[in-house]
Design a protein around this motif. Structure first.
Motif, mmCIF file in Angstrom:
data_model
loop_
_atom_site.group_PDB
_atom_site.id
_atom_site.type_symbol
_atom_site.label_atom_id
_atom_site.label_comp_id
_atom_site.label_asym_id
_atom_site.label_seq_id
_atom_site.Cartn_x
_atom_site.Cartn_y
_atom_site.Cartn_z
ATOM 1 N N ALA A 199 16.497 -80.990 -52.311
ATOM 2 C CA ALA A 199 16.064 -80.771 -53.511
ATOM 3 C C ALA A 199 15.931 -79.194 -53.711
ATOM 4 C CB ALA A 199 14.669 -81.242 -53.952
ATOM 5 N N GLU A 258 10.319 -86.794 -48.466
ATOM 6 C CA GLU A 258 11.085 -85.831 -49.580
ATOM 7 C C GLU A 258 11.956 -87.120 -50.296
ATOM 8 O OE1 GLU A 258 15.223 -83.259 -49.669
ATOM 9 O OE2 GLU A 258 14.974 -84.915 -48.060
ATOM 10 N N PRO A 259 11.559 -87.355 -51.564
ATOM 11 C CA PRO A 259 12.025 -88.466 -51.945
ATOM 12 C C PRO A 259 13.704 -88.138 -52.105
ATOM 13 C CG PRO A 259 10.333 -87.563 -53.408
ATOM 14 C CD PRO A 259 10.607 -86.682 -52.456
ATOM 15 N N GLN A 314 17.137 -85.755 -58.933
ATOM 16 C CA GLN A 314 15.815 -85.713 -58.287
ATOM 17 C C GLN A 314 15.144 -86.952 -58.495
ATOM 18 O OE1 GLN A 314 13.748 -83.098 -56.746
ATOM 19 N NE2 GLN A 314 12.688 -85.047 -56.148
ATOM 20 N N TRP A 315 14.728 -87.893 -57.345
ATOM 21 C CA TRP A 315 14.294 -88.989 -57.513
ATOM 22 C C TRP A 315 12.669 -88.944 -57.592
ATOM 23 C CZ3 TRP A 315 15.912 -94.262 -55.612
ATOM 24 C CH2 TRP A 315 17.461 -94.627 -55.723
ATOM 25 N N THR A 316 11.938 -89.602 -58.647
ATOM 26 C CA THR A 316 10.588 -89.116 -58.519
ATOM 27 C C THR A 316 10.053 -90.247 -57.308
ATOM 28 O OG1 THR A 316 10.191 -91.060 -60.013
ATOM 29 C CG2 THR A 316 10.228 -88.887 -60.865
ATOM 30 N N ARG A 317 8.752 -90.128 -57.151
ATOM 31 C CA ARG A 317 8.129 -91.093 -55.998
ATOM 32 C C ARG A 317 8.218 -92.439 -56.545
ATOM 33 N NH1 ARG A 317 8.489 -90.902 -51.396
ATOM 34 N NH2 ARG A 317 7.567 -88.833 -51.153
ATOM 35 N N GLU A 318 8.076 -92.468 -58.005
ATOM 36 C CA GLU A 318 8.167 -94.005 -58.381
ATOM 37 C C GLU A 318 9.520 -94.340 -58.264
ATOM 38 O OE1 GLU A 318 6.550 -91.382 -59.724
ATOM 39 O OE2 GLU A 318 4.399 -91.938 -60.028
#
Ligand code: FES
Ligand code: FES
Lengths: 757, 155
Positions: free
Chosen positions: A222, A360-361, A437-441
């Motif tokens: 990221a 790190e997602p 970018q993947w969010t944590r969700e």
């Protein structure tokens, strides 16, 4: 958008060796070199290459005329220390001064051999191969010096970054020899040094990327910033195999900074490494993309997995192990032995889905150039990323470049490049460089989950309490379901704690019962060993309790006397054995016994009830490594059960970097404790219930053990795995300790379901 | 809206949404990527920075709250990675993947600034909000104490 230039993953083993400071063999690595020019600048690349003349006998070693040595690391760094370890095999063979070695991360390319960094095989797979690459360069440097001095090569030696002719006291530095050596033929027969000459291999090595990590300059997926780059946040179907039937982008497009809303193609089963589909919001920055996604109106069709419900599925698995399955291991006559047994012990164990939850997602950056594509990704599997991107964009693989960044954790999640493909598709669709970018969700809800499993174990005991029959049934949606339409497990999964367990029992049968997957199943650090070791090692302690014996004695009795366990004894026709031959890596119960004996000695097993503590023990061989763990639990002041202390003893064969072995086994304890105590992913109506660390709970500082003791009990023989095998024995050792403390047997993970922890 | 951040001693004038979390302002607009995104919900501590010397979670701090104030990120903790915590971290080889470590160090630095010789319990309490999926907690405890013994605070 501004940002730092792209930093290629190169790092120097520079001097400043404060040995006294750190107590490590090489001292601490000093500063990383300054940021490099952008990777995409061809002029800079050409200049670097011109300056880079010298000896380059293979892809992995480069000795420059100014005496620099560059060594390529082709495997991904995710905390296991591969960049601090593998290059040292080459450097030691070469005789390099570590302070003049720079490590360069390879892009994804089959020319570098296997780059899929999982299965705990970086050291065992490459130990000799890498030495040969270094030795080859050393032989050429020696040949060049010998030619110049007109002496026989075998009268010369290479060490301290130079070739020496001891008899005449002459020396020439590697840099002085680099060009002459490059003109010589590459030798065919490579002579390795005697192991005693490897100065650093097998010792505590310093952390190559440590200084960059602690000053914030280390770049993860990221952290890559390209000029004009956009950020994408994707709304993915809540149910695997679902799709968006309609969407309204008006609200999203009205968010300032949002540039485009792009539907992604829905995947077709088997899902493999395909992205999940959905709708992407592409914006000038992350925040705008997040806000844009929140404004999307999407109608989802759930598809075939819309009914998946964990509570219902638990009953499905329980029913599956209640019926005979496919016999995968058999010796003697279990039916007759059970019928004749004086008593039976029976237990059913259940382990839920788990998420990888890498710190790190997933994140990746892609730039599409019309006929080619360049990506930067924190990936464990850069070749699969390259193949998948090429396929998705309709490009030849040669036109796809995959740069590997540092990984903020992998654990198997980042060997599946679905997120890299998303970035590539969006870069092509928008014409701009895109970071996904993947969010944590997103990460918790759209993982390739560790599978859910139920096992039933039955033991028949004779009148003296001796175990005369053993039956093990296992049911779990297999990893293979992600790649083909199957409900039966592969030998690769069954060898992990079903087929390969040494049992000094005359009648043994193991069966695999069908289980259909309704989500994406993937491999998670130590894979099927997690649930199989939990069940088998808990069950052996249950047998000990049933016959009122010491669990250690019972474990040693069931492991049996020191011996090499044959396929015939196991009752199997073959065993994958983690890709290694049984001749080189047999199942050797002397090694099981040694780690059990040592770990119980360290933990003072005979005084296991002292100071209000209770101990639990487990042993497990996985990835060819033998590990025994003792967990000590106590009653906490708040009524909780607390893990107070853990001992982990291992035999992983020959090691490269002892310090990172310790660190991997320390980390494995925490990783496994998190799962055993709290880890659970559940599904309702096909979708994941949990969404962030609020409900996918991980161990935190106040709950971490007071002490973790790791001891390497042997370090000779062929190298075995390190990253994963520390995990499996921890959960059963904990459950066994809790039983010793409370009398309560936990068969359903996580423990938080039934006890205050 | 115009926001002025004083990041690691340098002023940055940004024309951005005042609601944007400080984390994304730092990463996407100031160009400092050492501060990490791990959860966005104040649950993991990967994003911890100092705001006028106090540890805050940048992922839930609207950038307007930092307007005109001093922000210190991992890149500014010391000029050359020589803060006692950074040194202890390298010497004890604390990091595994390293992704959580900026947040751990920044949280620990704020702790040491207030409490120069913390106990294990003090460390556990201060760092309770910082997750490490790789499981480096025990080395962090040791490193914080080593840095404290070396005379702990910033500067
Ligand atoms: S990203 Fe801010 S606390 Fe997790
Ligand atoms: S070092 Fe990987 S999350 Fe902490």
């Amino acid at each position: 958008m501004s940002g730092p230039p792209i930093r290629l993953l190169r790092r120097s083993f520079l001097a400043g060796l404060g040995g006294a400071l750190s107590g490590l063999a090489l001292g601490s690595f000093a500063r990383a070199e300054p940021a490099l020019p952008p990777a995409v600048d061809p002029a800079a690349k050409a200049a670097a290459e011109a300056e880079g003349a010298g000896l380059r006998p293979n892809l992995f070693v480069h000795v420059t005329p100014n005496g620099g040595v560059q060594i390529v690391c082709a495997r991904s760094e995710m905390g296991q220390g591969v960049r601090s370890s593998l290059p040292v095999l080459i450097a030691d063979e070469l005789g390099a001064d570590m302070s003049r070695v720079e490590v360069v991360q390879a892009p994804g390319d089959p020319a570098y051999g296997d780059q899929n960094t999982d299965g705990s095989h970086s050291v065992r797979g490459f130990y000799d191969a890498l030495r040969k690459l270094g030795a080859c360069a050393r032989m050429m440097l020696i040949a060049a010096a010998a030619k110049q001095w007109k002496v026989a090569p075998n009268t010369c030696t290479a060490h301290d970054h130079a070739v020496h002719h001891e008899a005449s006291g002459r020396s020439l530095g590697f840099g002085e020899l680099a060009i002459a050596a490059s003109k010589l033929p590459v030798p065919k027969d490579i002579l390795l040094r005697p192991k005693a000459e490897l100065l650093h291999v097998g010792k505590d090595l310093p952390l190559l990327d440590g200084p960059a990590i602690v000053d914030g300059s280390a770049a993860y997926g990221a952290d890559i910033v390209l000029p004009g780059m956009r950020t994408a946040i994707v709304a993915r179907p809540p149910v695997v195999g679902g799709r968006a039937t309609a969407h309204d982008a008006t609200g999203a497009l009205a968010v300032p900074g949002v540039r485009a809303v792009v539907p992604l193609p829905a995947p077709t089963p088997p899902f493999a490494f395909q992205p999940l589909g959905g709708i992407a919001v592409v914006a000038d920055d992350t925040w705008s993309a997040m806000r844009g996604r929140a404004q999307l109106e999407i109608t989802w069709a759930a598809g075939a997995n819309g009914e998946y419900d964990s509570e219902t599925y638990r009953k499905t698995l329980l029913a599956a192990v209640g019926l005979p399955g496919v016999v995968v291991r058999e010796v003697g006559d279990v039916g007759a032995a059970m019928a004749g047994a004086a008593r039976r012990v029976e237990a059913v164990y259940h382990v839920p889905h788990l998420a990888h939850a890498t710190m790190e997602p997933p994140a990746a950056v892609a730039q599409f150039h019309g006929q080619s594509c360049e990506v930067w990704a924190s990936t464990q599997n850069p070749q699969a990323a390259r193949t998948s991107v090429a396929k998705a964009l309709g490009l030849d693989e040669e036109n796809v470049t995959v740069h590997v960044t540092l990984l903020g954790g992998g654990f198997g999640r980042k060997s599946k490049p679905d997120y890299v493909v998303e970035a590539a598709l969006l870069a092509k669709a928008t014409g701009a460089p895109v970071r996904v970018q993947w969010t944590r969700e997103d990460d918790i809800q759209h993982d390739y989950y560790h599978t859910v499993s139920t096992q039933r174990l039955v033991a028949g005991l004779d009148a003296q309490g001796k175990v005369v029959a053993w039956e093990h049934r296992t049911a779990f949606p297999p990893i293979g379901s992600t790649f083909s339409d199957t409900a039966l497990s592969a030998p690769g999964e069954l060898q992990q704690g079903v087929l390969d367990v040494p049992l000094a029992i005359a009648n043994v049968r193991a069966e695999n019962c069908e289980a259909r997957a309704h989500t994406r199943i993937g491999w998670l650090r130590s894979v099927a060993n997690i649930y199989h070791a939990f069940a088998v090692q808990s069950f052996i302690a249950e047998i000990a309790a049933a016959r009122s014996r010491d669990p250690r004695d019972t474990l040693l009795e069931i492991v049996g006397p020191p011996r090499i366990v044959t396929l015939k004894e196991l009752g199997v026709e073959s065993l994958p054995n983690y890709g290694q031959s049984l001749d080189e890596h047999p199942i050797d119960t002397a090694r099981h016994r040694r780690v059990i004996e040592r770990v119980t000695e360290l933990a003072d097993w005979d005084n296991r009830q002292k100071n209000g503590r209770a101990l639990g023990l487990a042993v497990h061989r996985s990835f060819l490594t033998y590990v025994a763990v003792v967990v000590s639990v106590v009653h906490g002041p708040d009524g909780k059960i607390r893990v107070d202390e853990v001992w982990s003893c291992l035999d992983a064969g020959t090691l490269v970097n002892r310090e990172r072995v310790h660190s991997q086994f320390e980390g494995a304890v925490i990783f496994a404790l998190s799962h055993a105590l709290y880890g659970e992913i559940t599904m309702q109506q096909g979708a994941t219930v949990q969404s962030n660390f609020r409900d996918f709970r991980l161990m935190r500082f106040p709950d971490a053990p007071r002490a973790i003791h790791v001891e390497i009990v042997a370090d000779d023989g062929p190298s075995c795995g390190v990253g994963e095998p520390g995990v499996p024995p921890v959960a059963p050792a904990l459950a066994n300790a809790i039983f010793a403390l409370t009398g309560q047997r936990v068969r359903d993970l996580p423990i938080a379901r039934s006890l205050k922890v | 809206m115009t926001i002025t951040l004083h990041v690691n001693g340098k002023p940055h004038v940004l024309d951005i949404d005042p609601q944007m979390p400080l984390l994304w302002a730092l990463r996407d607009h100031v160009g400092l990527t050492g501060t990490k995104y791990g959860c966005g919900q104040a649950l993991c501590g990967a994003c911890v920075v100092h705001l006028d010397g106090e540890a805050v979670r940048a992922c839930v701090t609207p950038v307007r709250r930092a307007d005109g104030r001093a922000v210190t990120t991992i890149e500014g903790l010391s000029p050359d990675g020589s803060h006692p915590l950074q040194k202890a971290w390298v010497e004890l080889a604390v990091p595994q993947c390293g992704f959580c470590q900026a947040g751990q160090i920044m949280t620990a630095a704020a702790l040491l600034a207030k409490n120069p010789s913390p106990s294990d319990a003090d460390i556990d309490t201060s760092l309770a909000g910082n997750l490490c999926r790789c499981g480096t907690y025990l080395r962090i405890r040791t490193a914080v104490k080593q840095a404290a013994a070396a005379g702990g605070k910033e500067k």
